[in-house]
Design an enzyme around this catalytic site. Structure first.
Site, mmCIF file in Angstrom:
data_model
loop_
_atom_site.group_PDB
_atom_site.id
_atom_site.type_symbol
_atom_site.label_atom_id
_atom_site.label_comp_id
_atom_site.label_asym_id
_atom_site.label_seq_id
_atom_site.Cartn_x
_atom_site.Cartn_y
_atom_site.Cartn_z
ATOM 1 N N CYS A 264 -23.660 40.657 11.220
ATOM 2 C CA CYS A 264 -24.842 40.513 10.378
ATOM 3 C C CYS A 264 -24.648 41.443 9.193
ATOM 4 O O CYS A 264 -23.730 42.252 9.176
ATOM 5 C CB CYS A 264 -26.084 40.910 11.152
ATOM 6 N N ARG B 145 -21.855 37.464 5.882
ATOM 7 C CA ARG B 145 -21.749 37.987 7.242
ATOM 8 C C ARG B 145 -22.633 37.229 8.232
ATOM 9 O O ARG B 145 -22.611 37.504 9.426
ATOM 10 C CB ARG B 145 -22.137 39.472 7.256
ATOM 11 N N TRP C 291 -26.492 36.646 11.939
ATOM 12 C CA TRP C 291 -25.665 35.612 12.583
ATOM 13 C C TRP C 291 -25.886 35.816 14.076
ATOM 14 O O TRP C 291 -25.479 36.830 14.652
ATOM 15 C CB TRP C 291 -24.193 35.800 12.223
ATOM 16 N N ASN D 234 -26.289 45.496 13.156
ATOM 17 C CA ASN D 234 -25.145 44.571 13.090
ATOM 18 C C ASN D 234 -24.227 44.942 14.243
ATOM 19 O O ASN D 234 -23.860 46.098 14.390
ATOM 20 C CB ASN D 234 -24.430 44.775 11.747
ATOM 21 N N GLY D 235 -23.892 43.976 15.090
ATOM 22 C CA GLY D 235 -22.999 44.286 16.213
ATOM 23 C C GLY D 235 -23.630 43.899 17.530
ATOM 24 O O GLY D 235 -24.568 43.096 17.576
ATOM 25 N N GLU E 71 -4.165 23.928 7.888
ATOM 26 C CA GLU E 71 -5.147 24.582 7.024
ATOM 27 C C GLU E 71 -6.020 23.534 6.323
ATOM 28 O O GLU E 71 -7.232 23.714 6.187
ATOM 29 C CB GLU E 71 -4.413 25.483 6.019
ATOM 30 N N LYS F 57 -10.061 23.310 6.637
ATOM 31 C CA LYS F 57 -10.966 23.285 5.477
ATOM 32 C C LYS F 57 -11.920 22.106 5.587
ATOM 33 O O LYS F 57 -13.124 22.258 5.402
ATOM 34 C CB LYS F 57 -10.189 23.157 4.150
ATOM 35 N N GLU G 149 -14.510 22.545 8.546
ATOM 36 C CA GLU G 149 -15.521 23.611 8.475
ATOM 37 C C GLU G 149 -16.584 23.377 7.416
ATOM 38 O O GLU G 149 -17.708 23.837 7.577
ATOM 39 C CB GLU G 149 -14.886 25.005 8.374
ATOM 40 N N HIS H 20 3.883 10.801 20.367
ATOM 41 C CA HIS H 20 3.680 11.353 21.710
ATOM 42 C C HIS H 20 2.201 11.367 22.088
ATOM 43 O O HIS H 20 1.808 12.104 22.990
ATOM 44 C CB HIS H 20 4.288 12.754 21.794
ATOM 45 N N LYS I 285 -18.821 34.467 7.250
ATOM 46 C CA LYS I 285 -17.591 34.801 6.532
ATOM 47 C C LYS I 285 -16.755 35.805 7.314
ATOM 48 O O LYS I 285 -15.545 35.709 7.372
ATOM 49 C CB LYS I 285 -17.959 35.369 5.155
HETATM 50 O O1 M6R Z 1 -11.320 37.811 7.523
HETATM 51 P P1 M6R Z 1 -10.254 37.116 8.304
HETATM 52 O O2 M6R Z 1 -9.160 36.578 7.457
HETATM 53 O O3 M6R Z 1 -9.713 37.960 9.420
HETATM 54 O O4 M6R Z 1 -10.991 35.878 8.967
HETATM 55 C C1 M6R Z 1 -10.340 35.062 9.885
HETATM 56 C C2 M6R Z 1 -11.080 33.751 10.063
HETATM 57 O O5 M6R Z 1 -12.356 33.973 10.563
HETATM 58 C C3 M6R Z 1 -11.199 32.981 8.742
HETATM 59 O O6 M6R Z 1 -9.957 32.788 8.144
HETATM 60 C C4 M6R Z 1 -11.861 31.602 8.975
HETATM 61 O O7 M6R Z 1 -11.024 30.810 9.738
HETATM 62 C C5 M6R Z 1 -12.180 30.953 7.634
HETATM 63 N N1 M6R Z 1 -13.585 30.683 7.558
HETATM 64 C C6 M6R Z 1 -11.507 29.655 7.418
HETATM 65 O O8 M6R Z 1 -11.788 29.132 6.159
#
Ligand code: M6R
Length: 611
Positions: free
Chosen positions: A2, A27, A76, A101-102, A484, A488, A491, A507, A606
């Site tokens: 958070c 966050r 969050w 936060n935590g 990747e 993208k 998500e 396969h 994030k």
């Molecule tokens: O801050 P980080 O690079 O350690 O985060 C890792 C993942 O949470 C982050 O890359 C996540 O997969 C992204 N939202 C993908 O776009």
């Protein structure tokens, strides 16, 4: 996971708290709230909403809240669903308000204990125990600082908190154990927040609290105590972050802005780390040369997009640097009991530097006796940076969109720099190094060119928006790029997307192919293109819709089932970095058509600071 912020000033802090929360939404953003000691009524007032900070801001317009002291939170959800009752701040007996936060791991026994002491709980959160504990100790005659200190001794877990109390209406007390916390030192006003970005509109002078620190701040002073309760002085840093670096400018979304910032971000990451066709080893820190000399293999650890960067790097490290490399998702590594290798360089990759699993995996690798550690990170002073022997910062600038874009491509560039310095020790010649350096120098321009596909991808996105699934294919070093691309798309557009190495198609996944399943292939003109072509023919023959990202149109015979997106000639070394870009744009435009919240997709945050 958070964001928290607190402020003590002479002026009204409500707008400062709101602006800070907006900058912390990366966050978490499922609910938001603030608590202030209202002026002139001298009452503890709280406002909480489900949803984003903008909802809180709108609700505030219906009130006349105004105060020189307050705390705020964007959430969050971990303990308890996103709801108004579970939103922070949590209040005990109209006296103590807490944002957190935590995670408090032992909240269940503490909750029972506090219930026995007569405290009534109104939420499902772990945070509420903190508010009641502090209230309990305040009632025993302790000052707020001591009540917070004593309460924290009873908590297990990792957290950062900020507290205000009606009993000491001029103070904010904040503390950190495992979650980041920064003090903002203003002129006649002081602040505390999860992150510097939240404080930039009010001050650039910041203090990074250390593990176990607690701070009591008023508008004109602050005192920091370390984990043992001893007063300590921590250095003031002048942040280089610009307030406008985290603003959207004319872009509709941060994600698009960040995609288009990539040429500059890559140029900055390359910066003065190369000279005369050579990579400067000092970029990795003073001890790098000595530490790299001992390295015989590489263990990469990361999550999500950063993990994909690690997968790409494995191809470079093995083919260019001729050094064995394994790559693992941090949440698996930390519990797998891997066999330690003291000659393995542990490379953690993280945009935020606060990803709980990555940090824990690094600490585990150290505990087990792996070799030296290097962190590739975008946030200076982050926990991961501080826990590593060496650091190579990506200079992507703040990345706000939850979907990682410029952080990914700059991570790849940083990993290529690493590949060169390790390669030197394993037979990489000066001529080969110069060739790689030259390729890196051309990267910003190559990305500019890939961004030129913007309009074409915007149109192409319409072909995906009504689909429920998409398959991504790649081979070799472009397989992680396909992964990747799939990440993208899923998500931000919520379309189910999966990536396969193209050779795996027959396969199993080939069974999925029909004209409702678009297939995206990342097919540059590399050594594997011929093999990939056969895989694509397999899709083609079964009526699958193919979208092929390739250097040239000639990759496959034209047909109504096939669309080629031409990237033109791309240097093979940097090709994975370049091919990532159109996939980011495609995902962006699909999400745009679907009307999702591109920068803050549902259920995500994030920075994943919880396990
Ligand atoms: O801050 P980080 O690079 O350690 O985060 C890792 C993942 O949470 C982050 O890359 C996540 O997969 C992204 N939202 C993908 O776009």
């Amino acid at each position: 996971m958070c964001g928290i912020i607190g402020a003590a000033a002479e002026r009204d802090v409500v707008p400062i708290l709101i602006e800070g929360l907006k900058r912390l939404e990366y966050r978490g953003y499922d609910s938001a709230g603030l608590a202030v000691i209202d002026y002139p009524s001298h009452t503890l007032e709280r406002l909480r909403v489900i949803g984003k900070v903008e909802v809180l801001e709108k609700s505030l317009k219906q009130t006349s809240l105004c105060s020189p002291i307050g705390i705020a939170h964007t959430r969050w959800a971990t303990h308890g669903k996103p709801s108004q009752e579970n939103a922070h701040p949590h209040i005990s007996r109209d006296t103590i308000a807490v944002v957190h936060n935590g995670i408090v791991e032992n909240y269940a026994p503490l909750r029972s204990l506090l219930e026995q002491r007569g405290y009534e709980f109104t939420s499902e959160t772990d945070t509420e125990v903190i508010a009641h504990l502090i209230h309990y100790y305040s009632q025993q005659g302790m000052k707020l600082t001591q009540a917070v200190q004593t309460s924290l001794q009873e908590l297990r877990g990792s957290y950062a908190i900020a507290v205000i109390s009606m009993l000491e209406p001029n103070s904010v007390v904040a503390a950190r154990r495992g979650s980041p916390l920064v003090i903002g030192v203003g002129i006649g006003e002081n602040f505390v927040a999860s992150d510097v970005a939240a404080l930039i509109p009010v001050t650039q002078r910041v203090i990074f609290l250390e593990e176990g620190d607690l701070v009591t701040l008023q508008r004109d002073n602050y005192q920091i105590l370390d984990f043992s309760g001893t007063p300590v002085t921590r250095p003031i840093h002048v942040s280089q972050l610009q307030a406008d670096a985290v603003e959207r400018g004319t872009y509709r979304h941060y994600m698009k802005k960040e995609i288009f910032e990539q040429p500059r971000a890559l140029a900055e990451t390359l910066g003065n780390r190369i000279h005369n066709g050579k990579v400067l080893e000092a970029s990795f820190g003073h001890h790098a040369q000595h530490l790299f000399d001992k390295v015989e293999s590489v263990q990469i650890i990361a999550c999500g997009t950063s993990y994909h960067a690690g997968l790409v790097a494995r191809y470079w490290l093995e083919s260019i640097a001729k050094i064995p490399c394994t790559v693992e998702v941090a949440s698996e590594f930390r519990y797998r009991q891997p066999l330690p290798n003291p000659k393995a360089l542990v490379v953690t990759i993280s945009q935020s530097g606060e990803t709980a699993d990555t940090l824990a995996a690094l600490l585990e690798a150290k505990r087990l006796g792996f070799g030296p550690s290097l962190s590739i990170c975008n946030v200076p002073e982050s926990s991961l940076v501080r826990a590593s022997d060496m650091v190579l910062m990506t200079h992507a600038g703040p990345e706000i969109g939850v979907a990682s874009t410029k952080a990914f491509t700059t991570q790849l560039l940083a990993l290529l720099l690493l590949c060169v310095v390790l390669g030197r020790r394993h037979g990489l010649s000066a001529a080969q190094e110069a060739e790689i350096v030259h390729a890196m120098e051309t990267l910003p321009g190559a990305i500019e060119k890939a961004l030129g596909l913007d309009k074409q991808l915007q149109v192409l996105a319409e072909r995906f928006a009504d689909k429920h699934h998409t398959l991504f294919l790649g081979r070799g070093i472009h397989y992680p790029i396909a992964m990747e691309g799939a990440l993208k798309l899923k998500e931000i557009s919520y379309i189910h997307a999966e990536a396969y190495p193209a050779g795996e198609l027959k396969h199993g996944p080939l069974a999925l192919i029909d004209n409702d399943m678009p297939v995206i292939a990342v097919a540059p003109n590399d050594a594997l293109q011929e093999k990939l072509k056969s895989n694509l023919q397999e899709v083609h023959a079964r009526g699958g819709q193919l979208f092929v990202f390739a250097n040239h149109r000639a990759v496959l015979p034209a047909s109504e089932f096939l669309e080629i997106i031409e990237l033109g000639e791309v240097n093979e070394i940097i090709s994975p970095i370049v091919y990532a870009v159109p996939l980011q744009l495609l995902a962006y435009y699909v999400a745009l058509i679907k009307g999702t919240d591109v920068d803050k997709p549902r259920n995500l945050a994030k920075s994943v600071t919880v396990e």
